[in-house]
Design a protein around this motif. Structure first.
Motif, mmCIF file in Angstrom:
data_model
loop_
_atom_site.group_PDB
_atom_site.id
_atom_site.type_symbol
_atom_site.label_atom_id
_atom_site.label_comp_id
_atom_site.label_asym_id
_atom_site.label_seq_id
_atom_site.Cartn_x
_atom_site.Cartn_y
_atom_site.Cartn_z
ATOM 1 N N SER A 5 38.507 74.144 99.649
ATOM 2 C CA SER A 5 37.958 73.676 100.923
ATOM 3 C C SER A 5 37.568 72.203 100.894
ATOM 4 N N ARG A 6 37.801 71.516 99.770
ATOM 5 C CA ARG A 6 37.320 70.146 99.639
ATOM 6 C C ARG A 6 38.454 69.163 99.386
ATOM 7 N N PHE A 7 38.175 67.896 99.707
ATOM 8 C CA PHE A 7 39.062 66.818 99.282
ATOM 9 C C PHE A 7 38.212 65.622 98.890
ATOM 10 N N LEU A 8 38.777 64.798 98.016
ATOM 11 C CA LEU A 8 38.126 63.545 97.658
ATOM 12 C C LEU A 8 39.112 62.412 97.894
ATOM 13 N N ALA A 9 38.597 61.306 98.390
ATOM 14 C CA ALA A 9 39.406 60.128 98.683
ATOM 15 C C ALA A 9 38.928 58.971 97.825
ATOM 16 N N ALA A 10 39.884 58.291 97.174
ATOM 17 C CA ALA A 10 39.563 57.156 96.323
ATOM 18 C C ALA A 10 40.608 56.078 96.527
ATOM 19 N N SER A 11 40.358 54.916 95.963
ATOM 20 C CA SER A 11 41.282 53.788 96.085
ATOM 21 C C SER A 11 42.053 53.598 94.791
ATOM 22 N N THR A 12 43.351 53.257 94.917
ATOM 23 C CA THR A 12 44.158 52.960 93.733
ATOM 24 C C THR A 12 44.162 51.474 93.421
ATOM 25 N N ALA A 13 43.336 50.704 94.117
ATOM 26 C CA ALA A 13 43.272 49.261 93.870
ATOM 27 C C ALA A 13 42.794 48.984 92.449
ATOM 28 N N SER A 14 43.246 47.888 91.900
ATOM 29 C CA SER A 14 42.902 47.545 90.506
ATOM 30 C C SER A 14 41.472 47.049 90.346
ATOM 31 N N SER A 15 40.799 46.774 91.466
ATOM 32 C CA SER A 15 39.420 46.308 91.384
ATOM 33 C C SER A 15 38.511 47.412 90.864
ATOM 34 N N ASP A 16 37.280 47.070 90.590
ATOM 35 C CA ASP A 16 36.326 48.043 90.061
ATOM 36 C C ASP A 16 35.670 48.851 91.172
ATOM 37 N N ASP A 17 36.358 48.996 92.307
ATOM 38 C CA ASP A 17 35.802 49.761 93.414
ATOM 39 C C ASP A 17 35.750 51.233 93.025
ATOM 40 N N ASP A 18 34.556 51.728 92.788
ATOM 41 C CA ASP A 18 34.394 53.112 92.324
ATOM 42 C C ASP A 18 33.888 54.019 93.434
ATOM 43 N N SER A 19 33.998 53.551 94.685
ATOM 44 C CA SER A 19 33.499 54.352 95.799
ATOM 45 C C SER A 19 34.373 55.586 95.985
ATOM 46 N N LEU A 20 33.750 56.659 96.391
ATOM 47 C CA LEU A 20 34.423 57.949 96.517
ATOM 48 C C LEU A 20 33.925 58.640 97.777
ATOM 49 N N PHE A 21 34.861 59.150 98.586
ATOM 50 C CA PHE A 21 34.486 59.916 99.777
ATOM 51 C C PHE A 21 34.850 61.362 99.521
ATOM 52 N N ILE A 22 33.885 62.254 99.676
ATOM 53 C CA ILE A 22 34.094 63.686 99.435
ATOM 54 C C ILE A 22 33.751 64.447 100.700
ATOM 55 N N TYR A 23 34.626 65.384 101.058
ATOM 56 C CA TYR A 23 34.372 66.193 102.255
ATOM 57 C C TYR A 23 34.630 67.656 101.913
ATOM 58 N N ASP A 24 33.752 68.519 102.409
ATOM 59 C CA ASP A 24 33.864 69.959 102.192
ATOM 60 C C ASP A 24 33.943 70.647 103.550
ATOM 61 N N CYS A 25 35.068 71.330 103.810
ATOM 62 C CA CYS A 25 35.256 71.994 105.106
ATOM 63 C C CYS A 25 34.253 73.110 105.357
ATOM 64 N N SER A 26 33.659 73.626 104.291
ATOM 65 C CA SER A 26 32.680 74.702 104.482
ATOM 66 C C SER A 26 31.417 74.199 105.171
ATOM 67 N N THR A 27 31.235 72.881 105.196
ATOM 68 C CA THR A 27 30.065 72.319 105.878
ATOM 69 C C THR A 27 30.367 71.929 107.318
ATOM 70 N N ALA A 28 31.640 72.030 107.731
ATOM 71 C CA ALA A 28 32.006 71.656 109.102
ATOM 72 C C ALA A 28 31.551 72.719 110.085
ATOM 73 N N GLU A 29 31.372 72.309 111.330
ATOM 74 C CA GLU A 29 30.895 73.246 112.344
ATOM 75 C C GLU A 29 31.919 74.354 112.572
ATOM 76 N N LYS A 30 31.380 75.549 112.842
ATOM 77 C CA LYS A 30 32.218 76.714 113.099
ATOM 78 C C LYS A 30 31.793 77.372 114.390
ATOM 79 N N LYS A 31 32.761 78.035 115.009
ATOM 80 C CA LYS A 31 32.400 78.891 116.140
ATOM 81 C C LYS A 31 31.718 80.128 115.595
ATOM 82 N N SER A 32 30.783 80.652 116.325
ATOM 83 C CA SER A 32 30.139 81.884 115.892
ATOM 84 C C SER A 32 31.147 83.017 115.995
ATOM 85 N N PRO A 33 31.009 84.085 115.176
ATOM 86 C CA PRO A 33 31.983 85.168 115.166
ATOM 87 C C PRO A 33 32.250 85.764 116.529
#
Length: 410
Positions: free
Chosen positions: A20-48
């Protein structure tokens, strides 16, 4: 629902998904160590108790990501999950723009070249379009019939393919108007790709173990490559049929890389403009299961594999032969991110054969028919024999008859 881990790449942005998750990172050669993480289990859902767009109650999934893609410029990223949601992101910087409900679970999606809409294809064969500029707008039914989806670079045509071997070329402005059919595959179509540097050409793969090159507006097949004849012996042996789970193109080198779903190999072809034609160059063999591949224009082929020690590999051609690049700072940084989030990829180990249920079933009706026919003939023969031979009388009676005969003979 098990879903194999996936890899998406656009420019310097690299996304790895699993569960349910993905992580996004940069392949740039710089020391950019920032990371974006998203988990679909935390996204809004319709009630049953809520209803979907088709008026029926929505059943709840386990939030597994089924498909994902970047827009052409990499400014947007979208995914669908098995909780019947389409989730749209802005990537610069990363931000979730909207979570929208789809009618059924969607297994393919793509952005139009203009990046104004995102098209999603559900498991029943329908294609819906959703606005990117109005991220909370509802979907619009465009056409039906498919399992794979692509859009021509000029946004004039929508190309769809299905498990019934057909590739259909429809006008985007009027999807009911069909420009052409690309016919030739003998099994389900597993992947299609419009060649970015040759917008008139289409690549397709199938469960019939072929890679085909088309001039899609006319439906004319230009070339058919038999992958089974190219495959060098690999372990495990015994795979008699396989389909491509990914086709990716490297414009810089005019290379086509093809990942197959049941053998740990990647086929590399050269697309030559004369003809045009595909020329087989090399088979890359791996000791671990390969989940996905992606080509980065400035670096080469990224390989995501089922190996905790080395989850990512980078390959590039060196003097005409593709080789694995020694681990550098960028590869170490990206692999370190995956080491820290390995749990999201572990669930992908169960999704071994994504196309197994799509192959045509074969039945040996002749053997069954001959066996039943033989049984019927044997029964008829036994009945005839019983009619010709009347049943013998009681033992005592037969003995008496024989005694009487003896007396008369005297």
């Amino acid at each position: 629902m098990a879903s194999s881990a996936g890899l998406a790449l656009c420019g310097k942005a690299l996304v790895v998904r699993g569960g349910s998750r993905f992580l996004a990172a940069s392949t740039a050669s710089s020391d950019d160590d920032s990371l974006f993480i998203y988990d679909c289990s935390t996204a809004e859902k319709k009630s049953p108790g809520n209803e979907g767009e088709d008026g029926r109650p929505t059943d709840q999934g386990n939030d597994t990501i089924l498909a994902s893609t970047f827009s052409k410029s990499g400014s947007y990223f979208a995914l669908t999950d098995d909780s019947k949601r389409l989730i749209l992101f802005r990537t610069k910087p990363w931000q979730c723009l909207s979570v929208r409900t789809v009618v059924r679970r969607c297994t393919a999606l793509t952005f139009t070249a203009s990046e104004e809409r995102v098209l999603v294809a559900d498991k029943s064969g329908d294609v819906y379009s959703f606005s990117v500029l109005e991220p909370h707008g509802g979907g619009r039914l465009e056409l039906g019939h498919l399992s794979m989806l692509a859009v021509s670079p000029d946004d004039r045509f929508v190309l769809t393919a299905d498990r019934d071997e057909k590739i259909r070329v429809s006008w985007a402005a009027a999807p009911h108007s069909i420009e052409a059919f690309c016919l030739g595959h003998t099994e389900f179509v597993s992947r299609i790709l419009v060649v970015p540097s040759h917008p008139e050409l289409l690549l397709s793969s199938s469960g019939d173990c072929t890679l085909r090159l088309w001039e899609y507006r006319s439906g004319r097949q230009l070339q058919c490559c038999d992958l089974a004849s190219l495959q060098e012996p690999v372990e495990p042996r015994g795979h008699k049929r396989f389909a491509a789970s990914r086709i990716t193109f490297w414009a810089q080198e005019s290379c086509v890389a093809l990942l197959c779903d049941s053998v740990p190999v990647v086929f590399v072809f050269q697309l030559e403009a004369s003809g045009p034609q595909l020329v087989f160059r090399q088979q890359l063999t791996f000791s671990h299961r390969v989940w996905d591949i992606a080509l980065e224009e400035t670096r080469g082929l990224w390989v995501l594999q089922d190996c905790h020690e080395s989850p990512l590999e980078l390959w590039r051609p060196v003097q005409g032969r593709w080789q694995s690049v020694p681990e550098g700072a960028v590869l170490q940084r990206l692999s370190g991110h995956l080491h820290g989030h390995w749990a999201m990829l572990e669930g992908s180990a169960g999704a071994e054969d994504g196309f197994g249920g799509l192959y045509k079933a074969t039945f040996d009706n002749v053997t069954s028919y001959l066996k039943k026919k033989g049984e019927r003939l044997q029964q008829q023969l036994e009945k005839q024999q019983r009619r010709k031979s009347p049943p013998p009388g009681p033992p005592g009676r037969a003995k008496k008859a024989r005694s009487g005969s003896t007396a008369w003979s005297h």
